[in-house]
Write a protein that holds these residues in place. Sequence first.
Motif, PDB file in Angstrom:
ATOM      1  N   GLY A 118     -27.850  10.821  -6.213  1.00 40.58           N
ATOM      2  CA  GLY A 118     -28.593   9.602  -5.932  1.00 40.58           C
ATOM      3  C   GLY A 118     -28.682   8.749  -7.175  1.00 40.58           C
ATOM      4  O   GLY A 118     -28.727   9.265  -8.296  1.00 40.58           O
ATOM      5  N   GLY A 119     -28.684   7.448  -6.974  1.00 42.32           N
ATOM      6  CA  GLY A 119     -28.810   6.510  -8.091  1.00 42.32           C
ATOM      7  C   GLY A 119     -29.633   5.307  -7.679  1.00 42.32           C
ATOM      8  O   GLY A 119     -29.715   4.968  -6.490  1.00 42.32           O
ATOM      9  N   LEU A 120     -30.253   4.660  -8.657  1.00 43.76           N
ATOM     10  CA  LEU A 120     -31.085   3.480  -8.418  1.00 43.76           C
ATOM     11  C   LEU A 120     -30.579   2.302  -9.236  1.00 43.76           C
ATOM     12  O   LEU A 120     -30.079   2.473 -10.356  1.00 43.76           O
ATOM     13  N   ARG A 121     -30.721   1.122  -8.672  1.00 44.11           N
ATOM     14  CA  ARG A 121     -30.537  -0.126  -9.421  1.00 44.11           C
ATOM     15  C   ARG A 121     -31.870  -0.859  -9.370  1.00 44.11           C
ATOM     16  O   ARG A 121     -32.317  -1.276  -8.311  1.00 44.11           O
ATOM     17  N   GLY A 122     -32.488  -1.001 -10.548  1.00 48.17           N
ATOM     18  CA  GLY A 122     -33.846  -1.521 -10.603  1.00 48.17           C
ATOM     19  C   GLY A 122     -33.982  -3.012 -10.605  1.00 48.17           C
ATOM     20  O   GLY A 122     -35.082  -3.542 -10.690  1.00 48.17           O
ATOM     21  N   GLY A 123     -32.863  -3.733 -10.508  1.00 44.66           N
ATOM     22  CA  GLY A 123     -32.937  -5.179 -10.446  1.00 44.66           C
ATOM     23  C   GLY A 123     -32.927  -5.815 -11.817  1.00 44.66           C
ATOM     24  O   GLY A 123     -33.217  -5.182 -12.830  1.00 44.66           O
ATOM     25  N   PRO A 124     -32.602  -7.107 -11.882  1.00 41.39           N
ATOM     26  CA  PRO A 124     -32.490  -7.809 -13.160  1.00 41.39           C
ATOM     27  C   PRO A 124     -33.853  -8.157 -13.750  1.00 41.39           C
ATOM     28  O   PRO A 124     -34.893  -8.018 -13.104  1.00 41.39           O
TER      29      PRO A 124
END
Length: 328
Positions: free
Chosen positions: A73-79
């Motif tokens: 699993g991986g997350l992209r926390g946004g800019p």
Amino acid sequence: MRDVDTLSLTWRALTLDDAPALARLWAAAEAADDTGENYDADDVAEELGAPLLDLARDTIGVFGPDGEFVAWGGLRGGPAQISDVHRVWADGTVLPAARGRGIGRELLGRQLARARELHLERHPQAPGQFCVAGYDKVESRTALFRAAGFEPVRWWYDMHRDLTAPLPELPPMPAGLRLEPYAPERDEAVRLAHGEAFAGHWGSTPPDRERWGHWYTGAQAFRPEHSLLVLAGDEVVGYLLTYYYTADHEATGVREAWVGQIGVRPAWRRRGLGVQLLGSALSVFRDAGYGRVGLNVDTDNSTGALGLYQRLGFEVARPSITWATALG
């Protein structure tokens, strides 16, 4: 089947050295799920090297006794800059042979906990959403999201066009405008044009130079020679950026041009520039030896993009849904 005994598995953060093994997991999942997405080890390394991805905190690998991936699993926390809602995006998959044992549920729960942390760290003053995406045909994924309380919030189509079919005849380019290939010296102007073209679109935030350099014109799949610009004098008013994924070609036997981004700045719309860009690109792609062109579209796109693609011969290949739950 009963829930998995998590003591028999190893849960840890990923490192760049995990890219080859993670590519094997993704290939096994794709063989079962048929999402049309294929990755080699270089593609996975590029994903793991993304800006703002903290591998130590934002990724989870689940490994069996043999050291191979069972899930990830991986997350992209946004800019750093957002326009309305802070969206934290999650991705992940479980090895098909290990599904139905509670691993996906445990993984999603850990990701949600980390997403709440990211929201408090980066944009606590804004509304927050935890978002996941899933193709309709992967029923186990849909069932997982529903059971976790996610709601569908956006619908998308992957679309394809066969380049052996006749190509459309295009009207003349409007006076004062011209079509040219992408040029590196115009890259910053293209980045700014993209931010302007997609301002107000759901889930879109203007890419900063670092994100642009990693995911857009700096991506290893980017094909500048098959990308196009519409210019008014020296001003970029429209653009189409093309990508070619070697792993997809090797998996399917089809050489596909992927239109990753196409846009026209608002002041220059309603002049047929979308037709000019995509219609001209079809000829460029066919002349370059591609057999098919693909793209993804938000079905609620307010600019009428879906209708444009259908008029140019694109057909729906795979529908998908964005699911979300509130953070806070």
